[in-house]
Scaffold this motif. Structure first.
Motif, PDB file in Angstrom:
ATOM      1  N   GLU A 168       0.820  -0.921   0.251  1.00  0.00           N
ATOM      2  CA  GLU A 168      -0.197   0.169  -0.025  1.00  0.00           C
ATOM      3  C   GLU A 168       1.222   1.402  -0.037  1.00  0.00           C
ATOM      4  O   GLU A 168       2.009   1.417   0.789  1.00  0.00           O
ATOM      5  CB  GLU A 168      -0.666   0.071   1.369  1.00  0.00           C
ATOM      6  CG  GLU A 168      -2.249   1.062   1.053  1.00  0.00           C
ATOM      7  CD  GLU A 168      -2.966   0.879   2.520  1.00  0.00           C
ATOM      8  OE1 GLU A 168      -4.207   1.079   2.024  1.00  0.00           O
ATOM      9  OE2 GLU A 168      -2.780   0.751   3.585  1.00  0.00           O
ATOM     10  N   GLU A 204      -6.435  -0.954  -5.809  1.00  0.00           N
ATOM     11  CA  GLU A 204      -7.356  -0.715  -4.753  1.00  0.00           C
ATOM     12  C   GLU A 204      -7.190   1.042  -4.417  1.00  0.00           C
ATOM     13  O   GLU A 204      -5.822   1.255  -3.438  1.00  0.00           O
ATOM     14  CB  GLU A 204      -7.472  -1.290  -3.247  1.00  0.00           C
ATOM     15  CG  GLU A 204      -8.260  -1.482  -2.754  1.00  0.00           C
ATOM     16  CD  GLU A 204      -8.000  -2.439  -1.464  1.00  0.00           C
ATOM     17  OE1 GLU A 204      -9.098  -2.977  -1.046  1.00  0.00           O
ATOM     18  OE2 GLU A 204      -6.907  -3.032  -1.115  1.00  0.00           O
ATOM     19  N   ARG A 209      -7.640   4.025  -1.381  1.00  0.00           N
ATOM     20  CA  ARG A 209      -8.338   4.036   0.181  1.00  0.00           C
ATOM     21  C   ARG A 209      -8.652   5.489   0.781  1.00  0.00           C
ATOM     22  O   ARG A 209      -7.904   6.481   0.448  1.00  0.00           O
ATOM     23  CB  ARG A 209      -7.907   3.304   1.164  1.00  0.00           C
ATOM     24  CG  ARG A 209      -8.174   3.174   2.651  1.00  0.00           C
ATOM     25  CD  ARG A 209      -7.404   2.167   3.684  1.00  0.00           C
ATOM     26  NE  ARG A 209      -6.382   2.111   3.728  1.00  0.00           N
ATOM     27  CZ  ARG A 209      -5.718   2.422   4.923  1.00  0.00           C
ATOM     28  NH1 ARG A 209      -6.890   3.234   5.660  1.00  0.00           N
ATOM     29  NH2 ARG A 209      -4.121   2.517   5.242  1.00  0.00           N
ATOM     30  N   ARG A 237     -12.508   1.977   0.816  1.00  0.00           N
ATOM     31  CA  ARG A 237     -12.144   1.253  -0.179  1.00  0.00           C
ATOM     32  C   ARG A 237     -12.759   1.185  -1.372  1.00  0.00           C
ATOM     33  O   ARG A 237     -14.006   1.025  -1.309  1.00  0.00           O
ATOM     34  CB  ARG A 237     -12.109   0.471   0.489  1.00  0.00           C
ATOM     35  CG  ARG A 237     -11.280   0.338   1.880  1.00  0.00           C
ATOM     36  CD  ARG A 237     -10.154  -1.008   1.791  1.00  0.00           C
ATOM     37  NE  ARG A 237     -10.077  -0.881   3.296  1.00  0.00           N
ATOM     38  CZ  ARG A 237      -8.099  -1.323   3.312  1.00  0.00           C
ATOM     39  NH1 ARG A 237      -7.775  -1.479   2.100  1.00  0.00           N
ATOM     40  NH2 ARG A 237      -7.804  -1.168   4.680  1.00  0.00           N
ATOM     41  N   CYS A 245     -11.935  -0.923  -5.590  1.00  0.00           N
ATOM     42  CA  CYS A 245     -11.249  -1.425  -5.915  1.00  0.00           C
ATOM     43  C   CYS A 245     -11.099  -1.790  -7.686  1.00  0.00           C
ATOM     44  O   CYS A 245     -12.222  -2.159  -7.797  1.00  0.00           O
ATOM     45  CB  CYS A 245     -11.152  -3.122  -5.775  1.00  0.00           C
ATOM     46  SG  CYS A 245     -10.029  -3.942  -6.133  1.00  0.00           S
TER      47      CYS A 245
END
Length: 561
Positions: free
Chosen positions: A34, A505, A507, A512, A514
């Motif tokens: 991430e 993805e 956030r 969230r 995707c």
């Protein structure tokens, strides 16, 4: 509690390009990685800007003279709002001796071809009433040789003597910074009216201003203040790398003096209007460009010139990246997303684009062009970056001639009528022999264009739910309405089993999203999602099918971690 929904939108598209070696790309998508997008502010309006770049002379002609104008843009403000943009960038409209306006004669005066001050004020008011910001593309590197400042400099009149860069003798080894084989006379020029040579990076008729002269800086600051006072919301700084040179290459770009100058201009603008936005045309790679976004009073954003190049590599280079087992296209997209974010500075933005006025329009010689154009629009607009749409790309405006920039700046396609509903005149500015005498007797622009344009116009596509125009509207609406898509704080590349399915993805807080895109414009793709995605989005199965060019968005809201 966790809520999840599945949003699917069919996506068709096409494109054309060239690219860096994919061997240099990042490691294959990993769910565990991430990456922060480096934002801790949410208030600056331009952090979620959806920009539309208008070449004024080509957008809409309101008075039938064959040239677009302010009133023409005002007439189409409703169209722009419906499209889903919230910012317009206007090409230079100042007094100029050329059709393109980058060689300015007076930065305070409006070219009467486009209208007058009242027309401009009405356009600003119309845009602001629709919550649309207005930016000016302002050329500050040089003026026209016909500018009163330069005429006085030629005669060595008072303070204007050094308003431009003059030397007594022709320097050595001082050609174009982007061409090491160019002669010194490519940048240093002579006129009989004055001994010596003046610096003109962009040609004989465009002498560079001397920003080592404090009076020049004062003049430019007055000009910026003047247009802020007219209600504009910010500026595109043309040729931002080259305003203040310190010597021959490599000191013709990206100098300490240049960074200092821009910070001074930004500080000046922000004192007048703290919400004003400044974006630089750095026309360079990510490493060089990021320096313009560092520190206090740096630019708010730059245009990224690598994104469109990479997408043109996939869909416009003639290479087939969709043979069985070839994941090059997927790696290119993963790589450019990651590289842009890696070089992003805190609360600064990289604006990506597919087309602009300085490059040929995205040419796609492929029977699946319709699908490819939708794919590249999805990859651009639903990226974690701000997007700039160049007028006409939303209906797939083509370019049929490539021997002059004017064809990348040709009239907007509103209808299938003569001259595309752009003007009631028999001809357009593109065919004006006063501008282009070397084109005399050639096939008129619209005749050659219309043979290949088909239904690439607003009137036809607006009523077709499956059109490229309505695809753009869908993407921009998603970007506008969904805070996670418009301003994510983190993203991660998502692992899929299919080498042609790109997944990412986003956030923001507890939310969230995707995004999954079938990059293959030819064949339906089936992929297995990672176990993590299946679990977090509470999917009933891992298998997912995507039609050629289709994208899907998985959504998830978490009330607990």
């Amino acid at each position: 509690m966790i809520r999840n929904t599945l949003l699917a939108v069919l996506l068709l598209a096409q494109s054309n390009v060239n690219f860096a070696n994919p061997a240099n790309s990042v490691a294959h998508a990993d769910d565990d990685q991430e990456i922060s997008i480096k934002r801790d502010k949410k208030t600056d309006w331009w952090l979620s800007a959806r920009m539309y770049h208008i070449w004024i002379r080509s957008f809409m002609d309101s008075d039938g003279d064959g040239n677009g104008d302010f009133k023409g843009i005002e007439q189409k403000i409703g169209y722009l709002q419906d499209l889903g943009i919230n910012t317009i960038l206007l090409s230079p409209f100042f007094q100029s001796v050329s059709y393109h306006g980058y060689d300015v004669v007076d930065l305070y005066q409006i070219n009467p071809t486009y209208g007058n001050e009242a027309d401009f004020r009405a356009l600003i008011q119309a845009a602001h009433s629709r919550n649309i910001k207005v930016l000016l593309d302002i050329p500050l590197n040089h003026t026209s040789q016909d500018h009163p400042w330069f005429k006085k400099s030629l005669k060595k009149k008072g303070k204007y003597t050094d308003y431009y860069r003059w030397v007594d003798t022709l320097p050595n080894d001082y050609g174009l910074p982007w061409d090491e084989h160019s002669p010194v006379t490519a940048t240093w020029h002579h006129k009989e009216e004055r001994e010596g040579y003046y610096y003109g990076l962009f040609g004989y008729g465009n002498p560079d201003l001397n920003y080592l002269n404090k009076d020049v800086k004062k003049e430019i600051k007055k000009i910026l203040a003047y247009w802020l006072g007219k209600g504009v919301d910010g500026f595109r700084i043309d040729a931002a790398r080259h305003l203040a040179e310190e010597g021959n290459n490599p000191l013709q770009a990206d100098t300490k003096s240049n960074f200092k100058l821009l910070k001074s201009l930004v500080s000046h603008v922000k004192k007048i209007n703290p919400d004003a936005f400044l974006i630089g045309e750095t026309f360079s790679d990510l490493v060089s460009s990021k320096e313009y976004l560092k520190g206090k009073n740096s630019l708010d954003a730059v245009f990224n010139f690598e994104f469109f190049t990479e997408l043109r590599t996939i869909y416009g280079s003639g290479a087939d990246y969709f043979a069985q087992g070839d994941d090059t296209a997927k790696r290119i997209v993963e790589d450019i997303y990651t590289r842009i974010i890696k070089h992003k500075q805190l609360n600064k933005e990289a604006f990506v684009f597919l087309n602009n006025h300085d490059v040929n329009r995205f040419l796609i010689n492929n029977p699946q062009e319709a699908v490819i154009r939708r794919i590249i629009a999805t990859i651009a607009i639903l990226s974690p970056f701000n997007t700039t749409i160049y007028y006409g790309e939303e209906v797939g405006v083509a370019q049929t001639q490539f021997d002059d920039h004017m064809y990348a700046r040709a009239p907007m396609q509103w209808t299938s009528e003569k001259n595309a509903g752009f003007t009631t005149n028999d001809t357009t500015w593109v065919d004006n022999p006063a501008w282009f005498p070397w084109k005399a007797g050639h096939t008129v622009w619209f005749d050659s264009f219309q043979k290949q344009s088909g239904n690439r116009n607003v009137s036809f596509q607006d009523s077709d739910e499956g059109s490229l125009l309505n695809h753009y509207k869908t993407l921009l609406q998603l970007k506008k309405d969904d805070a996670v898509l418009s301003m994510p704080s983190k993203f991660r590349l998502v692992k899929t089993s299919n080498k042609h399915v790109f997944a990412i993805e986003y956030r923001a807080g507890k939310e969230r999203r995707c995004l999954l895109v079938n990059l293959n414009p030819y064949i339906e793709q089936t992929t297995l999602l990672s176990s993590r995605i299946k679990k977090k989005y509470e999917l009933s199965k891992r298998k997912l099918k995507l039609a050629p060019g289709e994208f899907q968005i998985l959504t998830r809201t978490m009330d607990r971690k």
